[in-house]
Design an enzyme around this catalytic site. Structure first.
Site, PDB file in Angstrom:
ATOM      1  N   ARG A 134     -28.130   0.133 -49.979  1.00  0.00           N
ATOM      2  CA  ARG A 134     -27.334   1.357 -50.196  1.00  0.00           C
ATOM      3  C   ARG A 134     -28.179   2.539 -50.656  1.00  0.00           C
ATOM      4  O   ARG A 134     -27.673   3.489 -51.241  1.00  0.00           O
ATOM      5  CB  ARG A 134     -26.204   1.118 -51.211  1.00  0.00           C
ATOM      6  N   LYS A 156     -31.890  15.272 -42.972  1.00  0.00           N
ATOM      7  CA  LYS A 156     -31.150  14.715 -41.836  1.00  0.00           C
ATOM      8  C   LYS A 156     -31.923  13.508 -41.314  1.00  0.00           C
ATOM      9  O   LYS A 156     -33.099  13.632 -40.972  1.00  0.00           O
ATOM     10  CB  LYS A 156     -31.008  15.746 -40.704  1.00  0.00           C
ATOM     11  N   GLU A 198     -39.869  24.914 -32.727  1.00  0.00           N
ATOM     12  CA  GLU A 198     -39.092  24.947 -33.974  1.00  0.00           C
ATOM     13  C   GLU A 198     -39.602  26.055 -34.903  1.00  0.00           C
ATOM     14  O   GLU A 198     -38.846  26.582 -35.720  1.00  0.00           O
ATOM     15  CB  GLU A 198     -39.144  23.584 -34.690  1.00  0.00           C
ATOM     16  N   LYS A 240     -36.294  27.031 -44.122  1.00  0.00           N
ATOM     17  CA  LYS A 240     -35.446  25.836 -44.048  1.00  0.00           C
ATOM     18  C   LYS A 240     -34.938  25.467 -45.445  1.00  0.00           C
ATOM     19  O   LYS A 240     -33.766  25.100 -45.616  1.00  0.00           O
ATOM     20  CB  LYS A 240     -36.205  24.668 -43.412  1.00  0.00           C
ATOM     21  N   GLU A 250     -24.321  20.917 -43.871  1.00  0.00           N
ATOM     22  CA  GLU A 250     -23.908  21.658 -42.677  1.00  0.00           C
ATOM     23  C   GLU A 250     -22.403  21.910 -42.638  1.00  0.00           C
ATOM     24  O   GLU A 250     -21.740  21.679 -41.617  1.00  0.00           O
ATOM     25  CB  GLU A 250     -24.385  20.933 -41.411  1.00  0.00           C
ATOM     26  N   ARG A 254     -25.900  25.969 -42.272  1.00  0.00           N
ATOM     27  CA  ARG A 254     -27.020  25.148 -41.786  1.00  0.00           C
ATOM     28  C   ARG A 254     -27.008  25.000 -40.264  1.00  0.00           C
ATOM     29  O   ARG A 254     -28.065  24.776 -39.662  1.00  0.00           O
ATOM     30  CB  ARG A 254     -27.006  23.770 -42.459  1.00  0.00           C
ATOM     31  N   ASN A 258     -29.742  24.919 -35.652  1.00  0.00           N
ATOM     32  CA  ASN A 258     -29.613  24.239 -34.354  1.00  0.00           C
ATOM     33  C   ASN A 258     -29.674  25.211 -33.184  1.00  0.00           C
ATOM     34  O   ASN A 258     -29.246  24.868 -32.067  1.00  0.00           O
ATOM     35  CB  ASN A 258     -28.308  23.444 -34.306  1.00  0.00           C
ATOM     36  N   HIS A 261     -30.506  23.996 -29.735  1.00  0.00           N
ATOM     37  CA  HIS A 261     -30.380  22.531 -29.722  1.00  0.00           C
ATOM     38  C   HIS A 261     -29.203  22.033 -28.886  1.00  0.00           C
ATOM     39  O   HIS A 261     -29.236  20.907 -28.391  1.00  0.00           O
ATOM     40  CB  HIS A 261     -30.248  21.992 -31.153  1.00  0.00           C
ATOM     41  N   HIS A 265     -30.398  19.371 -26.550  1.00  0.00           N
ATOM     42  CA  HIS A 265     -29.997  17.955 -26.643  1.00  0.00           C
ATOM     43  C   HIS A 265     -29.415  17.474 -25.315  1.00  0.00           C
ATOM     44  O   HIS A 265     -29.598  16.315 -24.923  1.00  0.00           O
ATOM     45  CB  HIS A 265     -28.972  17.758 -27.768  1.00  0.00           C
ATOM     46  N   HIS A 278     -38.441  16.711 -27.538  1.00  0.00           N
ATOM     47  CA  HIS A 278     -37.387  17.422 -28.267  1.00  0.00           C
ATOM     48  C   HIS A 278     -37.700  18.928 -28.329  1.00  0.00           C
ATOM     49  O   HIS A 278     -36.837  19.767 -28.038  1.00  0.00           O
ATOM     50  CB  HIS A 278     -37.259  16.838 -29.676  1.00  0.00           C
TER      51      HIS A 278
HETATM   52  P1  NAD Z   1     -42.614  12.236 -32.289  1.00  0.00           P
HETATM   53  O1  NAD Z   1     -42.266  11.727 -33.600  1.00  0.00           O
HETATM   54  O2  NAD Z   1     -42.271  11.414 -31.097  1.00  0.00           O
HETATM   55  O3  NAD Z   1     -44.173  12.555 -32.262  1.00  0.00           O
HETATM   56  C1  NAD Z   1     -44.733  13.090 -31.092  1.00  0.00           C
HETATM   57  C2  NAD Z   1     -45.923  12.234 -30.581  1.00  0.00           C
HETATM   58  O4  NAD Z   1     -47.071  12.539 -31.376  1.00  0.00           O
HETATM   59  C3  NAD Z   1     -45.716  10.746 -30.709  1.00  0.00           C
HETATM   60  O5  NAD Z   1     -46.320  10.104 -29.615  1.00  0.00           O
HETATM   61  C4  NAD Z   1     -46.466  10.413 -31.995  1.00  0.00           C
HETATM   62  O6  NAD Z   1     -46.873   9.078 -32.063  1.00  0.00           O
HETATM   63  C5  NAD Z   1     -47.639  11.335 -31.899  1.00  0.00           C
HETATM   64  N1  NAD Z   1     -48.282  11.724 -33.140  1.00  0.00           N
HETATM   65  C6  NAD Z   1     -47.710  11.929 -34.337  1.00  0.00           C
HETATM   66  N2  NAD Z   1     -48.596  12.442 -35.196  1.00  0.00           N
HETATM   67  C7  NAD Z   1     -49.776  12.547 -34.527  1.00  0.00           C
HETATM   68  C8  NAD Z   1     -51.056  13.030 -34.862  1.00  0.00           C
HETATM   69  N3  NAD Z   1     -51.302  13.571 -36.038  1.00  0.00           N
HETATM   70  N4  NAD Z   1     -52.035  12.967 -33.931  1.00  0.00           N
HETATM   71  C9  NAD Z   1     -51.789  12.477 -32.682  1.00  0.00           C
HETATM   72  N5  NAD Z   1     -50.579  12.035 -32.291  1.00  0.00           N
HETATM   73  C10 NAD Z   1     -49.581  12.077 -33.211  1.00  0.00           C
HETATM   74  O7  NAD Z   1     -41.945  13.677 -32.027  1.00  0.00           O
HETATM   75  P2  NAD Z   1     -41.750  14.942 -32.970  1.00  0.00           P
HETATM   76  O8  NAD Z   1     -41.799  16.103 -32.075  1.00  0.00           O
HETATM   77  O9  NAD Z   1     -42.606  14.907 -34.169  1.00  0.00           O
HETATM   78  O10 NAD Z   1     -40.250  14.750 -33.509  1.00  0.00           O
HETATM   79  C11 NAD Z   1     -39.160  14.784 -32.623  1.00  0.00           C
HETATM   80  C12 NAD Z   1     -38.004  14.074 -33.281  1.00  0.00           C
HETATM   81  O11 NAD Z   1     -37.626  14.774 -34.466  1.00  0.00           O
HETATM   82  C13 NAD Z   1     -36.773  13.998 -32.405  1.00  0.00           C
HETATM   83  O12 NAD Z   1     -36.259  12.689 -32.437  1.00  0.00           O
HETATM   84  C14 NAD Z   1     -35.811  14.952 -33.074  1.00  0.00           C
HETATM   85  O13 NAD Z   1     -34.461  14.588 -32.895  1.00  0.00           O
HETATM   86  C15 NAD Z   1     -36.220  14.873 -34.507  1.00  0.00           C
HETATM   87  N6  NAD Z   1     -35.865  16.057 -35.291  1.00  0.00           N
HETATM   88  C16 NAD Z   1     -35.210  15.853 -36.456  1.00  0.00           C
HETATM   89  C17 NAD Z   1     -34.896  16.928 -37.263  1.00  0.00           C
HETATM   90  C18 NAD Z   1     -34.265  16.713 -38.598  1.00  0.00           C
HETATM   91  O14 NAD Z   1     -33.843  17.687 -39.228  1.00  0.00           O
HETATM   92  N7  NAD Z   1     -34.186  15.490 -39.087  1.00  0.00           N
HETATM   93  C19 NAD Z   1     -35.268  18.230 -36.869  1.00  0.00           C
HETATM   94  C20 NAD Z   1     -35.941  18.390 -35.666  1.00  0.00           C
HETATM   95  C21 NAD Z   1     -36.241  17.290 -34.881  1.00  0.00           C
HETATM   96  N1  GLY Z   2     -33.038  20.683 -37.570  1.00  0.00           N
HETATM   97  C1  GLY Z   2     -31.759  21.131 -37.951  1.00  0.00           C
HETATM   98  C2  GLY Z   2     -31.395  20.826 -39.350  1.00  0.00           C
HETATM   99  O1  GLY Z   2     -32.164  20.267 -40.089  1.00  0.00           O
HETATM  100  O2  GLY Z   2     -30.318  21.145 -39.780  1.00  0.00           O
END
Ligand code: NAD
Ligand code: GLY
Length: 379
Positions: A134, A156, A198, A240, A250, A254, A258, A261, A265, A278
């Site tokens: 939990r 998130k 972003e 942010k 949100e 917030r 997006n 997005h 998405h 993404h």
């Molecule tokens: P990712 O996590 O897939 O990383 C991108 C690629 O880079 C992967 O292959 C990873 O292994 C590689 N990598 C990571 N660090 C590295 C480094 N230092 N050197 C070399 N390679 C490296 O993608 P991302 O763009 O980081 O994240 C996208 C994800 O984030 C999506 O799933 C999206 O939905 C999510 N997201 C979440 C929020 C949130 O608020 N929680 C906001 C935006 C995006």
């Molecule tokens: N990436 C959108 C949020 O964190 O709300």
């Protein structure tokens, strides 16, 4: 509200701290080059018998040992869970393997999880931390630009479901975020561009002066210049932190984070998770959302052209893919109706209501179809 504190560290660039104010869930975002060479960066964390690093097959060989060395003085036992890489593994099955490992390692409620990787690892580790017993503490150690400027901040957490992006998840804040800018040196250019989407987002929704700055420093950012990246990560985290501090779950404001997005998405899901990154979906989605804003009379054509040009210069796609051979716009609409912002089947778009100001509102389907037709590749 966020605040910024500068401090000296042994790292090779000035470290900065942005604080996110959420009452008893407040935490710091530490930003600097070489932070993972300095165990003191984690001095504020509670001590516990067990730490578990969750990472993936790409990041573990690059930075796993560096993080273990940093944590060795604080945690008697450090385990590492190495997940398969990629958005197509951001699902319930992979999450279950994390739970299996936490149980096998005898983790308890004091055990601390560390998310070492990009947004995929950060979102999954955060969700695992939210669920296990939990809720157990976790720390974000983002290693992509996208994760440093956005996904590691704000709590998130989620995994994807076949019917939609990030459909299963929780709001769950980390104890700390550590953005070591040095880790960006190994990031492939395509991933750097995805992160820039972003960064760019924060300009039109909140801070046009930041958009001016990005336009002027885009080449340095793409080349991995540390000073430019430090500013981009810090300013993004400040914005942010301010938005999340005002609306953590949100309820309203917030949602402006997006921007791009809703279309993005749909592109990700429509193409199959992992085909478009993404950030690529968000970049192209911002062009589509800005075009919709223009057609609604909220911004002029010059604004859309300016944003489109910057997104293109960042190395991102600006023409939407066709996601259905028969009814492309219809498929976009179908996927966007499943967006988490939709209410009663009505899609709510983040639109630009004059440069630097975002609003969330519905738009007529016929107009959205026109925008999709205008922004997507021809049949
Ligand atoms: P990712 O996590 O897939 O990383 C991108 C690629 O880079 C992967 O292959 C990873 O292994 C590689 N990598 C990571 N660090 C590295 C480094 N230092 N050197 C070399 N390679 C490296 O993608 P991302 O763009 O980081 O994240 C996208 C994800 O984030 C999506 O799933 C999206 O939905 C999510 N997201 C979440 C929020 C949130 O608020 N929680 C906001 C935006 C995006
Ligand atoms: N990436 C959108 C949020 O964190 O709300």
């Amino acid at each position: 509200m966020s605040s910024v504190i500068s401090s000296n560290t042994p790292a090779d660039a000035v470290a900065t701290r942005v604080s996110i104010d959420l009452g008893d869930r407040s935490y710091d975002i530490d930003i600097g080059a070489g932070l993972l060479a300095d165990p003191a960066v984690f001095d504020g964390l509670p001590r516990a018998a067990v730490a578990v690093i969750v990472t993936n097959t790409v990041v573990e060989p690059l930075y796993g040992q560096r993080l273990r060395d940093c944590l060795a003085g604080r945690f008697p036992k450090i385990h590492t869970v190495v997940l398969p890489d990629g958005e197509d593994h951001k699902d319930w099955n992979t999450l279950n393997t994390v739970f299996d490992s936490l149980a096998a390692y005898g983790c308890d409620r004091k055990s601390v999880l560390f998310a070492l990787g990009g947004g995929v690892i950060g979102d999954m580790t955060g969700f695992a931390a939210a669920c296990f017993m939990r809720g157990i503490p976790f720390v974000q150690v983002p290693t992509t630009l996208l994760a440093q400027v956005d996904s590691s901040v704000g709590g998130k957490t989620a995994v994807n479901h076949p019917s939609g992006k990030n459909l299963l998840g929780a709001f769950y804040q980390p104890l700390q975020v550590v953005c070591d800018l040095s880790t960006l040196r190994t990031l492939p250019p395509r991933e750097m561009s995805a992160g820039l989407a972003e960064v760019i987002k924060y300009g039109p929704i909140h801070d046009m002066a930041f958009l001016d700055w990005i336009e002027a420093h885009l080449d340095e950012l793409r080349a991995g210049d540390t000073a430019a990246l430090a500013h981009a990560v810090r300013r993004s985290c400040e914005i942010k932190a301010e938005v999340v501090g005002a609306d953590e779950r949100e309820a309203g404001l917030r949602a402006i984070l997006n921007f791009g997005h809703t279309f993005g998405h749909a592109i990700e899901a429509g193409m199959g998770f992992g085909v478009w990154l993404h950030g690529e979906g968000v970049g192209c989605g911002m062009v589509m959302a800005a075009t919709l804003s223009q057609r609604l009379g909220l911004v002029d054509a010059g604004f859309v052209a300016r944003l489109r040009s910057l997104i293109e210069r960042a190395g991102l796609p600006v023409i939407g893919p066709r996601i259905d051979a028969v009814d492309n716009a219809g498929r976009y609409l179908e996927l966007m109706r499943g967006d988490k912002k939709s209410e009663g089947g009505e899609i709510r778009f983040v639109l630009i209501d004059g440069p630097g100001r975002a609003i969330v509102r519905p738009a007529p389907d016929a107009l959205v179809r026109e925008v999709i037709d205008a922004c997507c590749a021809p049949a």
